[in-house]
Scaffold this motif. Sequence first.
Motif, PDB file in Angstrom:
ATOM      1  N   VAL A  45       0.817  -1.216   0.000  1.00  0.00           N
ATOM      2  CA  VAL A  45       0.000   0.000   0.000  1.00  0.00           C
ATOM      3  C   VAL A  45       0.852   1.270   0.000  1.00  0.00           C
ATOM      4  O   VAL A  45       0.438   2.304  -0.497  1.00  0.00           O
ATOM      5  N   MET A  46       2.064   1.153   0.573  1.00  0.00           N
ATOM      6  CA  MET A  46       2.890   2.336   0.768  1.00  0.00           C
ATOM      7  C   MET A  46       3.126   3.158  -0.510  1.00  0.00           C
ATOM      8  O   MET A  46       2.965   4.375  -0.491  1.00  0.00           O
ATOM      9  N   PRO A  47       3.493   2.514  -1.635  1.00  0.00           N
ATOM     10  CA  PRO A  47       3.715   3.320  -2.847  1.00  0.00           C
ATOM     11  C   PRO A  47       2.471   4.117  -3.250  1.00  0.00           C
ATOM     12  O   PRO A  47       2.564   5.259  -3.666  1.00  0.00           O
ATOM     13  N   GLU A  48       1.312   3.480  -3.068  1.00  0.00           N
ATOM     14  CA  GLU A  48       0.045   4.141  -3.381  1.00  0.00           C
ATOM     15  C   GLU A  48      -0.142   5.370  -2.482  1.00  0.00           C
ATOM     16  O   GLU A  48      -0.513   6.451  -2.941  1.00  0.00           O
ATOM     17  N   ILE A  49       0.146   5.184  -1.187  1.00  0.00           N
ATOM     18  CA  ILE A  49       0.010   6.300  -0.242  1.00  0.00           C
ATOM     19  C   ILE A  49       0.929   7.448  -0.650  1.00  0.00           C
ATOM     20  O   ILE A  49       0.521   8.607  -0.689  1.00  0.00           O
ATOM     21  N   GLN A  50       2.149   7.076  -0.987  1.00  0.00           N
ATOM     22  CA  GLN A  50       3.117   8.115  -1.359  1.00  0.00           C
ATOM     23  C   GLN A  50       2.679   8.862  -2.617  1.00  0.00           C
ATOM     24  O   GLN A  50       2.813  10.084  -2.705  1.00  0.00           O
ATOM     25  N   LYS A  51       2.121   8.116  -3.554  1.00  0.00           N
ATOM     26  CA  LYS A  51       1.647   8.721  -4.792  1.00  0.00           C
ATOM     27  C   LYS A  51       0.522   9.716  -4.481  1.00  0.00           C
ATOM     28  O   LYS A  51       0.528  10.862  -4.946  1.00  0.00           O
ATOM     29  N   VAL A  52      -0.424   9.251  -3.656  1.00  0.00           N
ATOM     30  CA  VAL A  52      -1.567  10.099  -3.309  1.00  0.00           C
ATOM     31  C   VAL A  52      -1.105  11.357  -2.582  1.00  0.00           C
ATOM     32  O   VAL A  52      -1.549  12.468  -2.884  1.00  0.00           O
TER      33      VAL A  52
END
Length: 404
Positions: A45-52
Amino acid sequence: MEISKDKIKAYALKNALHYKGKANPGAVVSALFNEGLEKDKVKEVMPEIQKVIKEISKLNLEEQEKEFEKLKDLTSEREVREGLPELPNAENGVVMRFAPSPSGAMHIGHAITGSISYDYVKKYGGKFIVRVEDTNPGNIYAPAIDLLKKDAEWLFENKAEFIIQSDRMDLYYGYAVALIEKEKSYVCTCEAEEFRKFAKEKKECPCRNKDLKENLKDWERMLGTKKPLFKEGEAVLRFKSDMNHKNPAMRDFPLARISLEEHPRQGKKYRVWPLMNLSVSVDDIEMGMTHIIRAKEHRDNAERQKMIYEVFGKTYPWAFYLGRIHLKGLRLSASQMTKDIKEGKYSGWDDPELPTVQSLKNKGYKPEAFWKMAEHIGLSEVDKTLDKKEFFLLLDNFNKNLNK
Ligand SMILES: [Zn+2]
């Protein structure tokens, strides 16, 4: 449980709006945990969070608010817990401590555990003590004291009081005598095996009912101030607990023993050394400890220390027992690191390959990143496993956020 992109965005916006437009990935992860995100999914999930977070950081506050309006139904009404839970009876400040053993420099495990208590002292005000428990002369890595001091100064901003137990021997001796005089302690000359048998059978050993005068004389024979001296292994000071205690290990446990080994700091100055239940109780009483957060393997010792507190009419501090934090892929053992450094496997405590405070400091990590990590890991009695990669992903994010 699947976490939708909109949900991530909703929480990232919520957090950003709390913090002048900048969301903290760690806080978003914490919020998502409350939504059922599983620990082992963090990596995904982390990459998604960072992207958001990157996307929303381009918006101004007004735009963020507008976006949040659209998504806010996806966030739980319940206020997401940020930081550590409140401690009871802490309104007037706290006295807390962190006690690393003198086996090497601090590593990540120390940094996290120490920072939990330090976070609380910062929150409530009071005193934070870093205490090196070096009263077992045979088990000390001599350079550890200086290494720990340096690490503590950096990690806790020079605000920790640094205490070395072996400098406080007179205090422990004083309490030992007080316990003898209160008839709560006696010098036992039974052989270890013999005593174990008595304890197992719930029988008092013959030393237990010596009179006070005899006991004080035997204590002096241990200390070396009265002849004939006791030799190493010939006598121990025991606490008079309860020979019927349901746990045999609690029955008249030892408080002090003779060790003739040379102490790296004190040399041959002392022959009687307090065991941790005596020295820790004495220090916690003397320092006015209010709250103790320590590893859960100390639960039995805490029970012993409580008995000593009772003899002096003191109430035992509020205590919490932390579960272990396993970092998969990292071996957090100071004694193993000492060995490896000695053997030349690493260049020193600041070797970039080692997960030590020194090495991470050199890599650009700030103390605050560890405090945030400690907050994130939080108070838990349950053992936790974090993957090395996941751990550094979080730590990097905490650290990055500080540099902004
Ligand atoms: Zn005995």
